[in-house]
Design a protein around this motif. Structure first.
Motif, PDB file in Angstrom:
ATOM      1  N   GLU A 103      -1.347   1.937  29.390  1.00  0.00           N
ATOM      2  CA  GLU A 103      -0.850   1.358  29.232  1.00  0.00           C
ATOM      3  C   GLU A 103      -1.499   0.880  31.237  1.00  0.00           C
ATOM      4  O   GLU A 103      -2.310  -0.420  32.109  1.00  0.00           O
ATOM      5  CB  GLU A 103       1.313   1.263  30.415  1.00  0.00           C
ATOM      6  CG  GLU A 103       1.072   2.356  30.860  1.00  0.00           C
ATOM      7  CD  GLU A 103       1.306   3.791  30.295  1.00  0.00           C
ATOM      8  OE1 GLU A 103       1.349   3.255  29.073  1.00  0.00           O
ATOM      9  OE2 GLU A 103       2.453   4.428  30.411  1.00  0.00           O
ATOM     10  N   THR A 190      -1.666  11.391  22.748  1.00  0.00           N
ATOM     11  CA  THR A 190      -1.188   9.738  21.615  1.00  0.00           C
ATOM     12  C   THR A 190      -2.890   9.194  21.844  1.00  0.00           C
ATOM     13  O   THR A 190      -3.407   9.223  20.506  1.00  0.00           O
ATOM     14  CB  THR A 190      -0.312   9.126  22.685  1.00  0.00           C
ATOM     15  OG1 THR A 190      -0.020   8.856  23.649  1.00  0.00           O
ATOM     16  CG2 THR A 190       0.966  10.253  22.191  1.00  0.00           C
ATOM     17  N   THR A 191      -3.250   7.738  22.503  1.00  0.00           N
ATOM     18  CA  THR A 191      -4.147   6.610  21.877  1.00  0.00           C
ATOM     19  C   THR A 191      -5.224   7.111  22.678  1.00  0.00           C
ATOM     20  O   THR A 191      -6.217   6.940  23.533  1.00  0.00           O
ATOM     21  CB  THR A 191      -4.095   5.987  21.746  1.00  0.00           C
ATOM     22  OG1 THR A 191      -2.839   5.150  22.490  1.00  0.00           O
ATOM     23  CG2 THR A 191      -3.512   5.088  20.142  1.00  0.00           C
ATOM     24  N   ALA A 330      -5.075  -0.287  20.292  1.00  0.00           N
ATOM     25  CA  ALA A 330      -3.652   0.291  21.474  1.00  0.00           C
ATOM     26  C   ALA A 330      -3.742  -0.643  22.499  1.00  0.00           C
ATOM     27  O   ALA A 330      -4.771  -0.767  22.992  1.00  0.00           O
ATOM     28  CB  ALA A 330      -3.912   1.853  21.830  1.00  0.00           C
ATOM     29  N   TRP A 335       4.661   3.650  26.218  1.00  0.00           N
ATOM     30  CA  TRP A 335       5.871   3.984  24.766  1.00  0.00           C
ATOM     31  C   TRP A 335       7.602   3.571  25.518  1.00  0.00           C
ATOM     32  O   TRP A 335       7.998   3.644  26.291  1.00  0.00           O
ATOM     33  CB  TRP A 335       5.687   5.576  24.159  1.00  0.00           C
ATOM     34  CG  TRP A 335       4.417   5.667  24.405  1.00  0.00           C
ATOM     35  CD1 TRP A 335       3.964   6.898  24.680  1.00  0.00           C
ATOM     36  CD2 TRP A 335       3.565   5.450  22.661  1.00  0.00           C
ATOM     37  NE1 TRP A 335       2.094   6.082  23.730  1.00  0.00           N
ATOM     38  CE2 TRP A 335       2.498   5.612  23.007  1.00  0.00           C
ATOM     39  CE3 TRP A 335       4.037   4.621  22.055  1.00  0.00           C
ATOM     40  CZ2 TRP A 335       1.559   5.358  22.108  1.00  0.00           C
ATOM     41  CZ3 TRP A 335       3.817   4.556  20.911  1.00  0.00           C
ATOM     42  CH2 TRP A 335       1.991   5.056  21.027  1.00  0.00           C
ATOM     43  N   ASN A 336       7.794   2.245  24.129  1.00  0.00           N
ATOM     44  CA  ASN A 336       9.538   2.827  24.305  1.00  0.00           C
ATOM     45  C   ASN A 336       9.469   1.691  25.735  1.00  0.00           C
ATOM     46  O   ASN A 336      10.667   1.378  26.622  1.00  0.00           O
ATOM     47  CB  ASN A 336      10.134   3.462  25.163  1.00  0.00           C
ATOM     48  CG  ASN A 336      10.408   4.588  23.259  1.00  0.00           C
ATOM     49  OD1 ASN A 336      10.186   4.211  22.151  1.00  0.00           O
ATOM     50  ND2 ASN A 336      10.203   5.553  23.567  1.00  0.00           N
ATOM     51  N   GLU A 401       8.945  -3.356  16.836  1.00  0.00           N
ATOM     52  CA  GLU A 401       7.977  -2.437  16.742  1.00  0.00           C
ATOM     53  C   GLU A 401       6.532  -3.596  17.116  1.00  0.00           C
ATOM     54  O   GLU A 401       6.634  -4.133  15.521  1.00  0.00           O
ATOM     55  CB  GLU A 401       7.893  -1.818  14.983  1.00  0.00           C
ATOM     56  CG  GLU A 401       8.070  -0.586  15.776  1.00  0.00           C
ATOM     57  CD  GLU A 401       8.371   0.508  14.207  1.00  0.00           C
ATOM     58  OE1 GLU A 401       8.405   1.707  14.741  1.00  0.00           O
ATOM     59  OE2 GLU A 401       7.981  -0.096  13.001  1.00  0.00           O
ATOM     60  N   VAL A 431      -0.641   2.060  14.767  1.00  0.00           N
ATOM     61  CA  VAL A 431       0.037   2.344  15.657  1.00  0.00           C
ATOM     62  C   VAL A 431       1.121   1.997  15.803  1.00  0.00           C
ATOM     63  O   VAL A 431       1.126   1.138  15.848  1.00  0.00           O
ATOM     64  CB  VAL A 431      -0.520   3.225  16.478  1.00  0.00           C
ATOM     65  CG1 VAL A 431       0.657   3.781  17.849  1.00  0.00           C
ATOM     66  CG2 VAL A 431      -1.618   4.382  16.783  1.00  0.00           C
ATOM     67  N   ARG A 432       2.440   2.472  15.395  1.00  0.00           N
ATOM     68  CA  ARG A 432       3.469   2.175  15.381  1.00  0.00           C
ATOM     69  C   ARG A 432       3.778   1.866  16.934  1.00  0.00           C
ATOM     70  O   ARG A 432       4.763   3.245  16.999  1.00  0.00           O
ATOM     71  CB  ARG A 432       4.471   1.995  14.115  1.00  0.00           C
ATOM     72  CG  ARG A 432       4.699   1.761  12.839  1.00  0.00           C
ATOM     73  CD  ARG A 432       4.894   2.489  12.054  1.00  0.00           C
ATOM     74  NE  ARG A 432       5.775   1.360  11.625  1.00  0.00           N
ATOM     75  CZ  ARG A 432       5.472   0.040  10.998  1.00  0.00           C
ATOM     76  NH1 ARG A 432       4.210   0.454  10.122  1.00  0.00           N
ATOM     77  NH2 ARG A 432       6.275  -0.450  10.110  1.00  0.00           N
ATOM     78  N   HIS A 433       4.419   0.631  17.381  1.00  0.00           N
ATOM     79  CA  HIS A 433       4.415   0.759  19.383  1.00  0.00           C
ATOM     80  C   HIS A 433       5.793   0.622  19.544  1.00  0.00           C
ATOM     81  O   HIS A 433       6.326  -0.842  19.700  1.00  0.00           O
ATOM     82  CB  HIS A 433       3.610   0.585  20.069  1.00  0.00           C
ATOM     83  CG  HIS A 433       3.279   0.619  21.130  1.00  0.00           C
ATOM     84  ND1 HIS A 433       2.159   0.928  21.794  1.00  0.00           N
ATOM     85  CD2 HIS A 433       4.562   0.624  21.954  1.00  0.00           C
ATOM     86  CE1 HIS A 433       2.739   1.295  23.062  1.00  0.00           C
ATOM     87  NE2 HIS A 433       3.933   0.799  23.092  1.00  0.00           N
TER      88      HIS A 433
END
Ligand code: MTE
Length: 438
Positions: A103, A190-191, A330, A335-336, A401, A431-433
């Motif tokens: 991000e 992660t990515t 990505a 995340w979240n 997601e 990837v499931r974000h």
């Protein structure tokens, strides 16, 4: 399933046969480790009496099982040994390494600023004096003996510029665990173990030719000037080094002394690093100190134990040493992340492939039930990334997601799952974000 180019597999087999014939060197690789590779590959059935002896090291004699674990150090404090600031809004620190938060890339432009570029250090960043630095090029693959180059001399050779990513082979490893319930050893990236920069330097081919390259040379082994890599159990693997076939070395590899228009910063290899475009990050040796040029194939722990695929889907001796990276995409979202429903959002992200340029990115906001094409903002360029975006107005609150799926010009598309390997390399699945809509 990850595809390993046939040429590499054949080269690896030839390499091993030459080791058996006493025509290859395995410095720092335990003799028993070499035997394990050879026995598993069916090249030897019992221990022959006249096998070449590998140079002794603390690793020699250690009988690691067929599925070695990715080196990771557990006895360091977070971010230890990295020179640049690691503000938590930009980086996730994993031991000696720092992962870029995806991000944080939003709005930073195409090139990853040094302030945001991930760091993967086996030990600590050495502080090297560019004026005193020398590159030693040596080995029986040279016709005129050892040759040294200072930085000024390198800079007198024709310079080239390449825009390319450096991406760790284990980037996105954590999703083997969180998405597939197949945990792998190593740094839980992660990515964000990727960055794209504009590198300037000289062709390795020009340096090797200036040093007097023999027609008989087959491998080069660049080695870093950082500390020897010692694991918590006391195994000393020596300095970070990984052999590369001459075919790659003469192709597109450069010795980079600039990153994004400025001298290479300390954490990224000052004063000179190797840049092996499209290949797994370990090939791009930082703080380059010497390059061995050899007429016989070379081994190091970084192309025997590490950076091969081990596991149920692979031969017991592992795949051929990893070369090219794979493809991924990505979102530039935490995340979240919490997003408001009934509001139009501009979702942005990046996609990249080491095999071809990115030709399509599809986004799903309903967990994969339906997909729509995202807008691509950069031309397709193999070994670099493409920014993408798509508008989204979520309609109902609750958990959701977000998925992105990249396709490259070789028609590779990110699959639903990646065939696991014990060290968690080359994750390429969608990837499931997770996000929360309020
Ligand atoms: N070179 C040296 N000398 N020491 C290292 O620890 N790490 C490698 C590679 N070159 C490493 C190295 C790995 S595994 C990766 S992914 C890249 O450097 C990371 O480059 P970066 O830290 O500039 O992002």
């Amino acid at each position: 399933m990850t595809r390993i180019p046939e040429a590499e597999t054949a080269y690896d087999r030839r390499r091993r046969n030459q080791w058996l014939a006493g025509e290859a060197r395995a410095e720092g690789v335990g003799r028993r480790d070499m035997l394990r590779l050879l026995t598993a590959a069916g090249l030897v059935t019992a221990v022959p009496v006249s096998l070449p002896a590998a140079t002794a090291s603390a690793a020699a004699g250690s009988a690691r099982p067929a599925g070695p674990t990715e080196p990771s150090r557990t006895t360091v404090s977070a971010g230890e040994g990295i020179v640049k600031p690691l503000p938590p809004e930009r980086f996730i620190v994993h031991g000696t390494n720092a992962e870029t938060r995806f991000e944080a890339l939003a709005g930073t432009g195409y090139l990853t600023p040094v302030s945001h570029f991930f760091v993967r250090n086996h030990t600590t960043t050495p502080r090297l004096d560019a004026a005193a630095w020398r590159l030693h090029v040596w080995g029986d693959g040279l016709t005129r003996g050892e040759r040294q180059f200072g930085l000024a001399e390198l800079k007198r050779l024709p310079s080239v510029t390449r825009t390319a990513f450096v991406e760790c082979a284990g980037n996105a490893r954590n999703f083997f665990k969180t998405q597939q319930n197949q945990p792998a050893s190593g740094t839980p990236w992660t990515t964000g173990a990727i960055g794209t920069a504009r590198w300037r330097g000289v062709r390795l081919a020009d340096v090797l030719r200036a040093a007097g390259l023999s027609r008989k040379a087959v491998d080069v082994m660049p080695r870093g000037l950082d500390d020897e890599y010692v694991t918590p159990d006391g195994t000393n693997y020596g300095r970070v080094r990984r052999p590369m076939p001459l075919s790659k070395a003469l192709d597109d590899v450069i010795l980079a002394y600039e990153m994004n228009g400025a001298p290479l910063p300390p954490d990224h290899g000052h004063p000179v690093r190797l840049l092996a475009p499209s290949w797994v990050g370990i090939s791009s040796i930082k703080w380059l100190g010497d390059i061995e040029v050899s007429t016989t194939p070379l081994y190091s722990p970084w192309n025997t134990d590490f950076y091969r695929l081990y596991g149920d889907a692979y031969p017991p001796e592992g795949s051929a040493p990893l070369t090219r990276q794979t493809l991924k995409s990505a979102f530039e979202l935490p995340w979240n992340a919490t997003l408001s429903a009934h509001t139009r959002h501009h979702l942005t992200g990046r996609a990249w492939s080491a095999h071809g340029g990115i030709t399509r990115v599809e986004v799903s906001t309903d967990g994969g039930a339906s997909w729509r094409r995202a807008h691509l903002h950069d031309p397709a360029h193999r070994g670099a990334w493409t920014r993408w975006s798509t508008p989204w107005t979520p309609t109902k609150p609750g958990p959701a997601e977000l998925l992105s799926r990249a396709t490259d010009s070789t028609s590779r598309t990110q699959p639903k799952t990646t065939v696991p390997n014990t060290q968690g390399y080359l994750f390429d699945a969608v990837v499931r974000h997770a996000v929360t809509l309020v």
